[in-house]
Design an enzyme around this catalytic site. Structure first.
Site, PDB file in Angstrom:
ATOM      1  N   CYS A   1       3.626 -70.243 -16.749  1.00  0.00           N
ATOM      2  CA  CYS A   1       3.013 -71.520 -17.123  1.00  0.00           C
ATOM      3  C   CYS A   1       4.126 -72.509 -17.460  1.00  0.00           C
ATOM      4  O   CYS A   1       5.145 -72.127 -18.034  1.00  0.00           O
ATOM      5  CB  CYS A   1       2.108 -71.336 -18.342  1.00  0.00           C
ATOM      6  SG  CYS A   1       1.182 -72.825 -18.807  1.00  0.00           S
TER       7      CYS A   1
ATOM      8  N   CYS B   1     -11.344 -62.750 -18.251  1.00  0.00           N
ATOM      9  CA  CYS B   1     -10.379 -63.812 -18.522  1.00  0.00           C
ATOM     10  C   CYS B   1      -9.341 -63.741 -17.416  1.00  0.00           C
ATOM     11  O   CYS B   1      -8.618 -62.743 -17.307  1.00  0.00           O
ATOM     12  CB  CYS B   1      -9.741 -63.571 -19.898  1.00  0.00           C
ATOM     13  SG  CYS B   1      -8.435 -64.749 -20.280  1.00  0.00           S
TER      14      CYS B   1
ATOM     15  N   CYS C   1      -5.310 -63.729 -26.749  1.00  0.00           N
ATOM     16  CA  CYS C   1      -4.910 -65.078 -26.340  1.00  0.00           C
ATOM     17  C   CYS C   1      -3.422 -65.287 -26.552  1.00  0.00           C
ATOM     18  O   CYS C   1      -2.896 -65.008 -27.623  1.00  0.00           O
ATOM     19  CB  CYS C   1      -5.627 -66.146 -27.168  1.00  0.00           C
ATOM     20  SG  CYS C   1      -7.382 -66.111 -26.995  1.00  0.00           S
TER      21      CYS C   1
ATOM     22  N   CYS D   1       3.703 -74.310 -24.683  1.00  0.00           N
ATOM     23  CA  CYS D   1       3.125 -74.484 -26.017  1.00  0.00           C
ATOM     24  C   CYS D   1       3.880 -73.575 -26.990  1.00  0.00           C
ATOM     25  O   CYS D   1       4.245 -72.452 -26.644  1.00  0.00           O
ATOM     26  CB  CYS D   1       1.631 -74.177 -26.004  1.00  0.00           C
ATOM     27  SG  CYS D   1       0.731 -75.307 -24.918  1.00  0.00           S
TER      28      CYS D   1
ATOM     29  N   CYS E   1       2.705 -69.774 -27.637  1.00  0.00           N
ATOM     30  CA  CYS E   1       2.160 -68.979 -26.524  1.00  0.00           C
ATOM     31  C   CYS E   1       3.265 -68.227 -25.796  1.00  0.00           C
ATOM     32  O   CYS E   1       4.268 -68.815 -25.383  1.00  0.00           O
ATOM     33  CB  CYS E   1       1.437 -69.901 -25.554  1.00  0.00           C
ATOM     34  SG  CYS E   1       0.728 -69.016 -24.146  1.00  0.00           S
TER      35      CYS E   1
ATOM     36  N   GLU F   1      -1.752 -60.959 -15.130  1.00  0.00           N
ATOM     37  CA  GLU F   1      -2.638 -60.159 -15.961  1.00  0.00           C
ATOM     38  C   GLU F   1      -4.008 -60.817 -16.058  1.00  0.00           C
ATOM     39  O   GLU F   1      -4.129 -62.039 -16.048  1.00  0.00           O
ATOM     40  CB  GLU F   1      -2.045 -60.002 -17.362  1.00  0.00           C
ATOM     41  CG  GLU F   1      -0.718 -59.268 -17.314  1.00  0.00           C
ATOM     42  CD  GLU F   1      -0.134 -58.966 -18.687  1.00  0.00           C
ATOM     43  OE1 GLU F   1       0.640 -58.011 -18.772  1.00  0.00           O
ATOM     44  OE2 GLU F   1      -0.430 -59.681 -19.661  1.00  0.00           O
TER      45      GLU F   1
END
Ligand code: SAH
Length: 359
Positions: free
Chosen positions: A114, A107, A337, A118, A121, A94
């Site tokens: 990933c 962005c 985010c 975290c 996230c 995305e």
């Protein structure tokens, strides 16, 4: 058709010149190709009308050009657009277009998933599926610029989509070189911001790069105990090492390092946190970007009230720290985010085993 046909999307300009030279084609044609592909967003060789017919045929036969394909395009009520791209192997990523912030910003993603996990996230919940190639990273920008009608206008890039950019160092820096090439988008490096969770050896390497983007550090905590819990990679590269690395970054060439700080209600948003944050950044040319949490199912934290956010920001400002609060954009389309996640891309056990933190 040779399986070794070079993919123009993966080549920096000097590499494209070399690839053409071995085929007896002059270097300036590489610059023409670059201009068509980046500045005009043209991917069909037949539309590159200042190349001779013979040359176009040659390029089509000897080279390929992969471009991420838009398979989703959602618009938020605030004008933000979230694009889903399908890559050559069918994987999806995305990217987000954020208009008027005050400039136009893309962005973009650097990995499928990933590995950093975290605690707040959603992308981290996917795990790392694979790195993007330089061509896939720069390709998102090519397609976004064309899709949003911004080929002729300035825009910013933030490497804040899916993935940890410094965990895919070589491809990310190659993409930065491709995007800043004067015959491509000719982006000033300062219009590109790389956001990292804080991989210290990679920050030190970045500090020595000739072409260097702006740096943003995802800090989120002011003690090792707190940061270990939120950003697991802190166990490997604790705060002191991270701050020491930040001091190595040549700030003369840029004004400040951004420190991103996700505000989690009752966890890292107290007056004591604000005071520690000011102290931690006292001798660094820093600005703080507060990001009130974008909550999501499965994320065990809450967004603080606007009052708490204001109080935290005011405490920093009163103590002389430059601070801004990131306005959350595109939450209604899950484009904010930490909300980028592509469903149905579960990792195989082998892929999970291959997901190692960088040395
Ligand atoms: N891996 C890089 C870039 C991607 S995330 C990094 O960590 O910096 C971009 C920013 O969004 C980071 O600061 C990240 O911590 C933050 N973020 C992640 N999840 C979030 C959430 N749910 N709400 C608000 N910000 C979030």
């Amino acid at each position: 058709m040779s399986p070794q046909r070079p993919d123009i999307a993966e080549l920096e300009l000097p590499e494209l010149e070399a690839a053409l030279a071995t085929r007896g084609v002059e270097a300036f044609h590489a610059r023409q190709l670059y201009r068509w592909i980046y500045r005009r967003g043209v991917t069909d060789f037949d539309r590159m009308t200042d190349l001779s017919r013979a040359l176009r045929a040659r390029v089509r036969e000897d080279l390929t050009l992969s471009t991420p394909r838009i398979v989703g395009d959602e618009r938020s009520t605030d004008g933000t657009r979230k694009f889903v791209f399908e890559l050559a192997d069918g994987r999806c990523i995305e990217s987000v277009f954020i208009p008027d912030t005050p400039s136009m910003t893309f962005c973009i993603s650097t990995q499928v998933g990933c590995a950093m996990s975290c605690g707040f996230c959603l992308t981290g919940k996917m795990g790392l599926i694979r790195n993007l190639t330089a061509g896939e990273i720069a390709g998102q920008v090519r397609v976004l610029a064309a899709a949003t009608g911004l080929l002729e206008q300035p825009f910013n890039i933030v490497l804040m989509g899916m993935g940890e950019p410094l965990h895919n160092y070589d491809a990310v820096m190659q993409a930065v070189r491709m995007l800043t090439d004067e015959h491509g988008f000719a982006m000033p490096p300062r219009r590109i911001t790389l956001s990292t969770v804080g991989l210290v050896p990679a920050i030190l390497r970045l500090a020595r790069e000739p072409v260097m983007p702006n740096l943003a550090i995802s800090l989120h905590g002011t003690t090792d105990e707190q940061r270990n819990a939120l950003v697991p990679v802190n166990r490997k590269y604790p705060l002191e090492a991270l701050m020491a690395a930040c001091r190595q970054v040549p700030i003369k060439r840029r004004d400040r390092i951004t420190f991103e700080y996700v505000l989690l209600d009752g966890v890292n948003d107290t007056p004591a946190d604000a005071r520690r944050l000011v102290r931690l950044l006292a001798d660094i040319r820093a600005k703080v970007n507060l990001i009130p949490l974008n909550p999501a199912p499965g994320i065990p934290f809450e967004r603080p009230s606007d009052d708490r956010v204001d109080r935290f920001a005011r405490m920093l400002a009163e103590r002389g720290t430059t601070v801004s609060v990131r306005k959350s954009r595109g939450r209604d389309i899950r484009a904010a985010c930490g909300q980028l996640i592509v469903d149905g891309q579960r990792r195989s056990p082998a892929q999970r085993a291959a997901t190692l933190l960088p040395a």
